[in-house]
Motif scaffolding. Structure first.
Motif, PDB file in Angstrom:
ATOM      1  N   GLN A 175       0.341  -1.243  -0.256  1.00 45.79           N
ATOM      2  CA  GLN A 175      -0.299   0.303  -0.239  1.00 45.79           C
ATOM      3  C   GLN A 175       0.852   1.533  -0.512  1.00 45.79           C
ATOM      4  OE1 GLN A 175      -3.289  -0.587  -0.301  1.00 45.79           O
ATOM      5  NE2 GLN A 175      -3.219   1.417  -0.574  1.00 45.79           N
ATOM      6  N   ARG A 176       1.697   1.339   0.528  1.00 46.74           N
ATOM      7  CA  ARG A 176       3.207   2.260   0.781  1.00 46.74           C
ATOM      8  C   ARG A 176       4.044   2.360  -0.384  1.00 46.74           C
ATOM      9  NH1 ARG A 176       4.678   3.932   5.594  1.00 46.74           N
ATOM     10  NH2 ARG A 176       3.615   2.877   7.933  1.00 46.74           N
ATOM     11  N   VAL A 177       3.857   1.166  -1.968  1.00 46.50           N
ATOM     12  CA  VAL A 177       4.369   1.875  -2.449  1.00 46.50           C
ATOM     13  C   VAL A 177       3.199   2.220  -3.379  1.00 46.50           C
ATOM     14  CG1 VAL A 177       5.143   0.360  -4.839  1.00 46.50           C
ATOM     15  CG2 VAL A 177       6.108  -0.175  -2.333  1.00 46.50           C
ATOM     16  N   LEU A 178       2.072   1.953  -3.607  1.00 46.95           N
ATOM     17  CA  LEU A 178       1.191   2.929  -4.518  1.00 46.95           C
ATOM     18  C   LEU A 178       0.816   4.114  -4.181  1.00 46.95           C
ATOM     19  CD1 LEU A 178      -1.567   0.039  -4.258  1.00 46.95           C
ATOM     20  CD2 LEU A 178      -0.058   0.708  -6.246  1.00 46.95           C
ATOM     21  N   ILE A 179       1.533   3.890  -2.441  1.00 48.56           N
ATOM     22  CA  ILE A 179       1.273   6.230  -2.393  1.00 48.56           C
ATOM     23  C   ILE A 179       2.581   6.918  -2.689  1.00 48.56           C
ATOM     24  CG2 ILE A 179       0.903   7.344   0.205  1.00 48.56           C
ATOM     25  CD1 ILE A 179      -0.874   5.175   0.995  1.00 48.56           C
ATOM     26  N   ALA A 180       3.364   5.981  -2.602  1.00 49.19           N
ATOM     27  CA  ALA A 180       4.554   7.220  -3.012  1.00 49.19           C
ATOM     28  C   ALA A 180       4.559   6.975  -4.625  1.00 49.19           C
ATOM     29  CB  ALA A 180       5.766   5.567  -2.802  1.00 49.19           C
ATOM     30  N   ARG A 181       4.219   5.613  -5.060  1.00 48.57           N
ATOM     31  CA  ARG A 181       3.775   6.139  -7.039  1.00 48.57           C
ATOM     32  C   ARG A 181       2.864   7.548  -7.140  1.00 48.57           C
ATOM     33  NH1 ARG A 181       1.355   1.983 -10.708  1.00 48.57           N
ATOM     34  NH2 ARG A 181      -0.390   2.069  -9.980  1.00 48.57           N
ATOM     35  N   ALA A 182       2.188   7.427  -6.199  1.00 48.76           N
ATOM     36  CA  ALA A 182       1.065   8.644  -6.563  1.00 48.76           C
ATOM     37  C   ALA A 182       1.686   9.683  -6.012  1.00 48.76           C
ATOM     38  CB  ALA A 182      -0.359   8.767  -5.226  1.00 48.76           C
ATOM     39  N   LEU A 183       2.503   9.706  -4.781  1.00 49.83           N
ATOM     40  CA  LEU A 183       2.979  10.879  -4.251  1.00 49.83           C
ATOM     41  C   LEU A 183       4.769  11.730  -5.571  1.00 49.83           C
ATOM     42  CD1 LEU A 183       4.239  10.302  -0.812  1.00 49.83           C
ATOM     43  CD2 LEU A 183       1.585  11.987  -1.814  1.00 49.83           C
ATOM     44  N   VAL A 184       4.704  10.855  -6.500  1.00 45.93           N
ATOM     45  CA  VAL A 184       6.461  11.676  -7.093  1.00 45.93           C
ATOM     46  C   VAL A 184       5.641  11.709  -8.307  1.00 45.93           C
ATOM     47  CG1 VAL A 184       7.552  10.176  -9.387  1.00 45.93           C
ATOM     48  CG2 VAL A 184       7.107   9.100  -6.945  1.00 45.93           C
ATOM     49  N   SER A 185       4.403  12.284  -8.073  1.00 44.49           N
ATOM     50  CA  SER A 185       3.949  13.221  -9.237  1.00 44.49           C
ATOM     51  C   SER A 185       3.238  14.421  -9.035  1.00 44.49           C
ATOM     52  CB  SER A 185       2.265  12.739 -10.390  1.00 44.49           C
ATOM     53  OG  SER A 185       1.034  12.965  -9.338  1.00 44.49           O
ATOM     54  N   ARG A 186       3.283  14.823  -7.529  1.00 47.40           N
ATOM     55  CA  ARG A 186       2.907  15.806  -6.727  1.00 47.40           C
ATOM     56  C   ARG A 186       1.224  15.894  -7.251  1.00 47.40           C
ATOM     57  NH1 ARG A 186       8.268  18.907  -7.193  1.00 47.40           N
ATOM     58  NH2 ARG A 186       9.290  17.615  -5.588  1.00 47.40           N
ATOM     59  N   PRO A 187       0.940  15.224  -6.567  1.00 46.86           N
ATOM     60  CA  PRO A 187      -0.918  15.152  -6.975  1.00 46.86           C
ATOM     61  C   PRO A 187      -1.351  16.494  -6.109  1.00 46.86           C
ATOM     62  CG  PRO A 187      -0.497  13.488  -5.420  1.00 46.86           C
ATOM     63  CD  PRO A 187       0.917  13.948  -5.893  1.00 46.86           C
ATOM     64  N   ASP A 188      -2.461  17.250  -7.078  1.00 42.84           N
ATOM     65  CA  ASP A 188      -3.333  17.813  -6.630  1.00 42.84           C
ATOM     66  C   ASP A 188      -3.983  17.162  -5.359  1.00 42.84           C
ATOM     67  OD1 ASP A 188      -2.618  20.891  -7.827  1.00 42.84           O
ATOM     68  OD2 ASP A 188      -2.554  19.156  -9.270  1.00 42.84           O
ATOM     69  N   VAL A 189      -4.558  15.921  -5.885  1.00 43.55           N
ATOM     70  CA  VAL A 189      -6.181  15.262  -5.324  1.00 43.55           C
ATOM     71  C   VAL A 189      -5.129  14.276  -5.462  1.00 43.55           C
ATOM     72  CG1 VAL A 189      -7.719  14.284  -5.341  1.00 43.55           C
ATOM     73  CG2 VAL A 189      -7.621  16.562  -6.516  1.00 43.55           C
ATOM     74  N   LEU A 190      -5.211  13.408  -3.950  1.00 44.49           N
ATOM     75  CA  LEU A 190      -4.614  12.426  -3.545  1.00 44.49           C
ATOM     76  C   LEU A 190      -5.924  11.042  -3.540  1.00 44.49           C
ATOM     77  CD1 LEU A 190      -2.281  10.593  -2.917  1.00 44.49           C
ATOM     78  CD2 LEU A 190      -2.553  10.714  -0.576  1.00 44.49           C
ATOM     79  N   VAL A 191      -6.247  10.314  -4.824  1.00 43.76           N
ATOM     80  CA  VAL A 191      -7.541   9.237  -4.263  1.00 43.76           C
ATOM     81  C   VAL A 191      -7.179   8.588  -3.965  1.00 43.76           C
ATOM     82  CG1 VAL A 191      -8.882   8.431  -6.502  1.00 43.76           C
ATOM     83  CG2 VAL A 191      -8.198  10.685  -6.519  1.00 43.76           C
ATOM     84  N   LEU A 192      -7.581   7.706  -2.996  1.00 42.82           N
ATOM     85  CA  LEU A 192      -7.222   6.188  -2.634  1.00 42.82           C
ATOM     86  C   LEU A 192      -8.531   5.364  -2.943  1.00 42.82           C
ATOM     87  CD1 LEU A 192      -6.387   8.583  -0.475  1.00 42.82           C
ATOM     88  CD2 LEU A 192      -4.748   6.673  -0.258  1.00 42.82           C
ATOM     89  N   ASP A 193      -8.464   4.325  -3.948  1.00 43.78           N
ATOM     90  CA  ASP A 193      -9.466   3.015  -3.261  1.00 43.78           C
ATOM     91  C   ASP A 193      -9.632   1.898  -2.148  1.00 43.78           C
ATOM     92  OD1 ASP A 193     -11.875   1.860  -3.848  1.00 43.78           O
ATOM     93  OD2 ASP A 193     -10.978   1.744  -5.990  1.00 43.78           O
ATOM     94  N   GLU A 194     -10.350   1.609  -1.384  1.00 41.17           N
ATOM     95  CA  GLU A 194     -10.358   0.911   0.173  1.00 41.17           C
ATOM     96  C   GLU A 194      -8.583   0.472   0.790  1.00 41.17           C
ATOM     97  OE1 GLU A 194     -12.076  -0.197   1.421  1.00 41.17           O
ATOM     98  OE2 GLU A 194     -14.050  -0.762  -0.246  1.00 41.17           O
TER      99      GLU A 194
END
Lengths: 262, 260
Positions: B144-163
């Motif tokens: 789960q941390r890997v997926l969150i890190a992958r999302a963070l690399v793009s410096r997102p305006d919106v972090l969308v987390l599914d379950e």
């Protein structure tokens, strides 16, 4: 007869190696995307196209490419039929191939074997055609591997990041289809399908990095062709099955060794 | 239809107006959705299984076209999508670093400060020490941390987390929820978290989208924590009790017609 002295064997070997490498490069994405069944259906569609092409005096390589591209369009619009549509295409295309060959014995007499393949019938023209196809398709798979990898394993996330994932998916399917189509006439359905799946599966047993999987799968692929050709020439065996059995042997050894070391 | 990609005119990052969406030509899974997401907000999306939570976020991110209504998304918005980890690929031995690196691939160009972003994402998510391990060998929480890190690399305006905390034990769940809270505080990104676990959603969000039989209702956090409201939204009688990690959990009333 010696593998290393007869020019016609060199041509056959070159076609076999280039076709196997193309199919193995494509096979990584086939397995990543979970498209094993799609790949054999595409191979059958290519075989049916090649058979039909020979029947109507159209270059079989071109006819196979047209058939594969048609099958890809069909897959993308299969809607609710899902895997069922793939099954229908697979069975239907195989039936068309067998029907054409049985009704027109001159195709069989000309040495064409679209199921088991007959690489030893490769001509110099076949060699150049395969080399040209290789020069076009292989660089695409290597240059755009990262985009292909991402869209193959997680197309939704790729799209949310702004990647044109559908464009990459179509390009990937087309290059997989072309790899199959240009190899099918001489190598046959079994060889093409085996070259996509078995070397990569063997490499997954031996390598622990994605990049290593690619390199090892290519070594297995080429090594299997060399071993199978040598066995075929030495003991007068059919070439494609000999190559496929060489790949299967490597997979089985890799599986046994990896289990023991685990 | 319409997924607009335009200026939304206010501080809203995305505005959904009378949106209906679903799959194929069937009855829409969600319909008549009016909702706006603003910069820095934290929303939870809850509802029973199959109620349309995932359909809603897929529509927001442009993965589904609305069959009716309009979904306007700010032109330059970046979504960081953290999908359900059981859909993570495990046949090929992708390393943590390779998987996280995919997050920097954008439609138009690659960010120039690649290594900084990668390093920060790995550091924030506590993955530096295992960056060269194959993802398939990690625990559920690490994946789960890997997926969150992958999302963070793009410096997102919106972090969308599914379950994001599905099938986790209490400690793992609290670690992930703490990480999400910290990321929001440090980056100021908006958070949209889908879950069927009320206590997890309440820990992250200030406002809730409650999805029930295809309709979507917005509630302030405190307003939503009411058993009558939740009973009507889940469609069965429920009660609210203190739950794990000091939060709340919603439970079906025995004999009341089902479980949550």
């Amino acid at each position: 007869m010696s593998l290393f002295t007869d020019p016609f064997l060199w041509t056959a070997l070159s076609v076999g190696v280039l076709g196997a490498v193309l199919c193995t490069l494509a096979g990584r994405f086939v397995l990543m995307r979970g498209m094993t069944f799609v790949s054999i259906a595409l191979a059958e569609a290519a075989a049916a196209g090649a058979a039909l092409g020979m029947l109507i005096h159209m270059p079989p390589d071109i006819a196979a490419i047209v058939a594969v591209l048609g099958a890809i369009i069909l897959f993308r619009h299969r809607g609710r039929a899902g895997d069922g549509a793939i099954g229908i295409l697979y069975a239907g295309a195989a039936a068309v191939t067998l029907m054409i060959i049985s009704l027109h014995p001159r195709l069989e007499a000309s040495g064409v074997d679209l199921l088991a393949g007959n690489l030893l019938y490769s001509t110099v023209r076949d060699g150049w055609f395969m080399a040209g196809a290789f020069a076009v398709i292989a660089p695409v798979h290597i240059l755009y591997r990262k985009a292909f990898l991402f869209t193959a394993i997680d197309p939704d996330t790729a799209r949310t990041q702004g990647l044109p994932a559908r464009v990459w998916e179509v390009l990937l399917m087309v290059t997989i289809g072309l790899s199959i189509a240009v190899t099918i006439k001489l190598a046959g359905v079994l060889y093409v399908f085996a070259a996509m799946i078995i070397p990569v599966m063997a490499a997954l047993r031996m390598a622990n990095r994605v990049r290593s999987v690619t390199l090892v799968s290519l070594v297995v692929s080429v090594g299997g062709v060399l071993a199978g050709f040598s066995a075929s020439v030495e003991w007068n065996l059919p070439t494609s099955p000999a190559v496929i059995l060489a790949w299967c042997s490597v997979y089985l050894i890799a599986r046994i060794v990896s289990r023991r070391s685990a | 239809m319409n997924v607009g990609s335009t200026s939304t005119g206010t501080d809203a990052l995305a505005v959904l107006t009378r949106v209906s969406a679903g799959y194929g030509r069937n009855v829409p899974v969600v319909s008549g959705v009016d909702w706006a997401l603003r910069r820095g907000e934290a929303w939870g999306v809850i509802g029973a299984n199959g109620s349309g939570k995932t359909t809603l976020i897929r529509t927001l991110m442009g993965l589904l076209k609305p069959s009716e209504g309009e979904c306007r998304v700010h032109r330059n918005i970046r979504f960081g999508y953290v999908k359900q980890r059981d859909g993570l690929h495990d046949l090929f031995p992708f390393t943590v670093r390779e998987m996280v690196d995919m997050g920097r691939m954008r439609g138009r160009r690659l960010p120039s400060d690649r290594d900084d972003r990668m390093g920060q994402a790995l550091e924030t998510t506590g993955l530096v020490g295992i960056a060269d391990m194959p993802v398939r060998e990690l625990s559920g929480g690490q994946k789960q941390r890997v997926l969150i890190a992958r999302a963070l690399v793009s410096r997102p305006d919106v972090l969308v987390l599914d379950e994001p905390t599905n099938d986790m034990d209490v400690a793992g769940e609290q670690a992930i929820l703490g990480l999400i809270t910290r990321i929001r505080a440090e980056t100021g990104c908006a958070v949209l978290m889908v879950s069927h676990l009320l206590h997890a959603v309440l820990q992250i969000s200030e406002q809730l989208l409650i999805v029930h039989e295809g309709t979507v209702h917005t509630h302030a956090r405190d307003e939503a924590v009411h058993k009558d409201l939740l009973s009507s939204r889940y469609g069965i009688p429920v009660t609210i009790r203190p739950g794990s990690g000091g939060g709340l959990s919603v439970e079906a009333i025995p004999g009341g017609g089902g479980g949550v």
